[in-house]
Design a protein around this motif. Structure first.
Motif, PDB file in Angstrom:
ATOM      1  N   HIS A 272     -45.159 -69.621 -47.391  1.00 15.38           N
ATOM      2  CA  HIS A 272     -44.060 -68.773 -46.944  1.00 15.38           C
ATOM      3  C   HIS A 272     -44.588 -67.599 -46.123  1.00 15.38           C
ATOM      4  O   HIS A 272     -45.741 -67.186 -46.287  1.00 15.38           O
ATOM      5  CB  HIS A 272     -43.278 -68.244 -48.154  1.00 15.38           C
ATOM      6  CG  HIS A 272     -42.767 -69.309 -49.060  1.00 15.38           C
ATOM      7  ND1 HIS A 272     -42.469 -69.096 -50.391  1.00 15.38           N
ATOM      8  CD2 HIS A 272     -42.517 -70.629 -48.832  1.00 15.38           C
ATOM      9  CE1 HIS A 272     -42.040 -70.213 -50.942  1.00 15.38           C
ATOM     10  NE2 HIS A 272     -42.067 -71.162 -50.014  1.00 15.38           N
TER      11      HIS A 272
ATOM     12  N   THR B 265     -38.632 -57.889 -57.938  1.00 16.45           N
ATOM     13  CA  THR B 265     -38.136 -59.266 -57.914  1.00 16.45           C
ATOM     14  C   THR B 265     -39.097 -60.240 -57.255  1.00 16.45           C
ATOM     15  O   THR B 265     -38.817 -61.438 -57.235  1.00 16.45           O
ATOM     16  CB  THR B 265     -36.777 -59.336 -57.185  1.00 16.45           C
ATOM     17  OG1 THR B 265     -36.971 -58.988 -55.813  1.00 16.45           O
ATOM     18  CG2 THR B 265     -35.770 -58.382 -57.816  1.00 16.45           C
ATOM     19  N   VAL B 266     -40.199 -59.741 -56.715  1.00 16.57           N
ATOM     20  CA  VAL B 266     -41.207 -60.613 -56.107  1.00 16.57           C
ATOM     21  C   VAL B 266     -42.538 -60.396 -56.816  1.00 16.57           C
ATOM     22  O   VAL B 266     -42.708 -59.423 -57.561  1.00 16.57           O
ATOM     23  CB  VAL B 266     -41.366 -60.330 -54.587  1.00 16.57           C
ATOM     24  CG1 VAL B 266     -40.050 -60.569 -53.858  1.00 16.57           C
ATOM     25  CG2 VAL B 266     -41.851 -58.906 -54.333  1.00 16.57           C
TER      26      VAL B 266
ATOM     27  N   LEU C 245     -36.563 -55.000 -53.382  1.00 16.63           N
ATOM     28  CA  LEU C 245     -37.144 -56.232 -53.924  1.00 16.63           C
ATOM     29  C   LEU C 245     -38.398 -55.987 -54.765  1.00 16.63           C
ATOM     30  O   LEU C 245     -39.031 -56.944 -55.210  1.00 16.63           O
ATOM     31  CB  LEU C 245     -37.504 -57.192 -52.778  1.00 16.63           C
ATOM     32  CG  LEU C 245     -36.371 -57.656 -51.869  1.00 16.63           C
ATOM     33  CD1 LEU C 245     -36.903 -58.679 -50.881  1.00 16.63           C
ATOM     34  CD2 LEU C 245     -35.214 -58.221 -52.667  1.00 16.63           C
TER      35      LEU C 245
ATOM     36  N   LYS D 226     -38.193 -63.481 -45.722  1.00 16.11           N
ATOM     37  CA  LYS D 226     -39.144 -64.544 -46.084  1.00 16.11           C
ATOM     38  C   LYS D 226     -38.632 -65.890 -45.570  1.00 16.11           C
ATOM     39  O   LYS D 226     -37.484 -66.258 -45.806  1.00 16.11           O
ATOM     40  CB  LYS D 226     -39.353 -64.599 -47.597  1.00 16.11           C
ATOM     41  CG  LYS D 226     -40.391 -65.601 -48.030  1.00 16.11           C
ATOM     42  CD  LYS D 226     -40.924 -65.315 -49.442  1.00 16.11           C
ATOM     43  CE  LYS D 226     -39.839 -65.264 -50.471  1.00 16.11           C
ATOM     44  NZ  LYS D 226     -40.419 -65.041 -51.839  1.00 16.11           N
TER      45      LYS D 226
ATOM     46  N   ASP E 276     -34.853 -66.489 -49.038  1.00 16.97           N
ATOM     47  CA  ASP E 276     -34.241 -65.607 -50.027  1.00 16.97           C
ATOM     48  C   ASP E 276     -32.847 -65.205 -49.592  1.00 16.97           C
ATOM     49  O   ASP E 276     -32.498 -65.252 -48.407  1.00 16.97           O
ATOM     50  CB  ASP E 276     -35.091 -64.340 -50.203  1.00 16.97           C
ATOM     51  CG  ASP E 276     -36.373 -64.622 -50.981  1.00 16.97           C
ATOM     52  OD1 ASP E 276     -36.411 -65.620 -51.720  1.00 16.97           O
ATOM     53  OD2 ASP E 276     -37.313 -63.830 -50.839  1.00 16.97           O
ATOM     54  N   GLU E 277     -32.044 -64.776 -50.540  1.00 21.37           N
ATOM     55  CA  GLU E 277     -30.725 -64.256 -50.212  1.00 21.37           C
ATOM     56  C   GLU E 277     -30.887 -62.906 -49.524  1.00 21.37           C
ATOM     57  O   GLU E 277     -31.487 -61.980 -50.070  1.00 21.37           O
ATOM     58  CB  GLU E 277     -29.890 -64.109 -51.489  1.00 21.37           C
ATOM     59  CG  GLU E 277     -28.448 -63.749 -51.221  1.00 21.37           C
ATOM     60  CD  GLU E 277     -27.598 -63.784 -52.481  1.00 21.37           C
ATOM     61  OE1 GLU E 277     -26.626 -63.017 -52.523  1.00 21.37           O
ATOM     62  OE2 GLU E 277     -27.920 -64.562 -53.397  1.00 21.37           O
ATOM     63  N   THR E 278     -30.400 -62.802 -48.313  1.00 21.63           N
ATOM     64  CA  THR E 278     -30.569 -61.592 -47.527  1.00 21.63           C
ATOM     65  C   THR E 278     -29.417 -61.477 -46.530  1.00 21.63           C
ATOM     66  O   THR E 278     -28.894 -62.504 -46.072  1.00 21.63           O
ATOM     67  CB  THR E 278     -31.909 -61.609 -46.759  1.00 21.63           C
ATOM     68  OG1 THR E 278     -31.994 -60.450 -45.917  1.00 21.63           O
ATOM     69  CG2 THR E 278     -32.054 -62.851 -45.915  1.00 21.63           C
TER      70      THR E 278
END
Length: 255
Positions: free
Chosen positions: A53, A12-13, A9, A73, A82-84
């Motif tokens: 968050h 992406t964060v 990630l 998260k 988030d997608e996880t």
């Protein structure tokens, strides 16, 4: 061998979130290295800066498998944002969300089940002023009685009342909790509390009469610590060294 899914990630964060992820993952690895872990159980959470968050460990991973990218998260309701491929332990986050909700300064919350904190928390006399480490905890220590696994949301209000303005919490039959404005502060508070419990049990095991620290010294310990740390906190002073140690132990936490 069944391997845990690998995530990346970093790009992406936000930089602020990534830094928090690095610090939190390092904390998990240090806790495991110190022997404070409990298989896949117990939790350390941290707030993502400037958001509502929070980051917490994926349920099913041991602490030495935690990385910056596989932290999950969530919001205060424990909803994954988030997608996880990972889930979280709802009982664990009940405790953390309650503290985060009640305390704006609780940017990091550490809750552990070490043998020593469970033992001392469960003694009727609790933590005693028998060491310098105990002074740091006794200056800001609360207690929260055992109510079983933390799946009852009604317990949140009682937990919040018991933590109050304290930075350390002993949970009889259960363990300990610390919080702080940074990961480093929460870590150092847990370090002090853990050492205090270890030393107390060692002293009590001798069966000899102990020399307690005077109440006025306990009350003044934070002022003295401020002199030692030149206005910063113990976590701020020690965390850079702890982070370097985490990299030496295994740099994969930062992935």
């Amino acid at each position: 061998m069944c391997e845990a899914p690998t995530l990346d990630l970093k790009n992406t964060v936000s930089p602020e979130e990534w830094e928090t992820r690095i610090n939190l993952a390092a904390c998990y690895r240090l806790v495991e290295n110190l022997g404070w872990g409990d298989l896949i159980y117990t939790h350390i959470s941290a707030k993502v800066p400037n958001t509502g968050h929070y980051l917490v460990n994926a349920f099913g991973l041991s602490f030495d498998e935690v990385t910056a990218s596989n932290l999950v998260k969530v919001n205060l309701d424990g909803k994954i944002l988030d997608e996880t491929p990972f889930d979280i332990n709802p009982a664990g986050f009940t405790i953390h969300s309650a503290v985060h909700e009640a305390r704006d300064d609780a940017h990091c919350v550490i809750h552990l089940h070490t043998n020593e904190t469970i033992a001392v928390a469960t003694l009727k006399e609790g933590l005693l002023p028998l060491s310098q480490y105990a002074c740091f905890s006794l200056s800001s220590l609360g207690h929260h009685g055992y109510e079983g696994l933390a799946v009852d949301h009604a317990e949140r209000r009682r937990l919040q009342s018991d933590i109050g303005t304290h930075n350390h919490l002993l949970l009889p039959n259960h363990g300990a909790l610390t919080l702080g404005p940074t990961v480093g502060d929460a870590f150092m508070r847990m370090y002090d509390l853990q050492r205090a419990c270890e030393i107390q049990l060692m002293i009590q095991a001798t069966g000899a009469e102990a020399i307690p620290i005077a109440p006025e010294i306990v009350e003044g310990i934070y002022k003295q610590a401020n002199v030692v740390h030149s206005g910063s906190t113990g976590g701020q002073k020690s965390w850079p060294a702890m982070l370097r140690k985490a990299y030496r132990l295994d740099p994969t936490f930062a992935s």
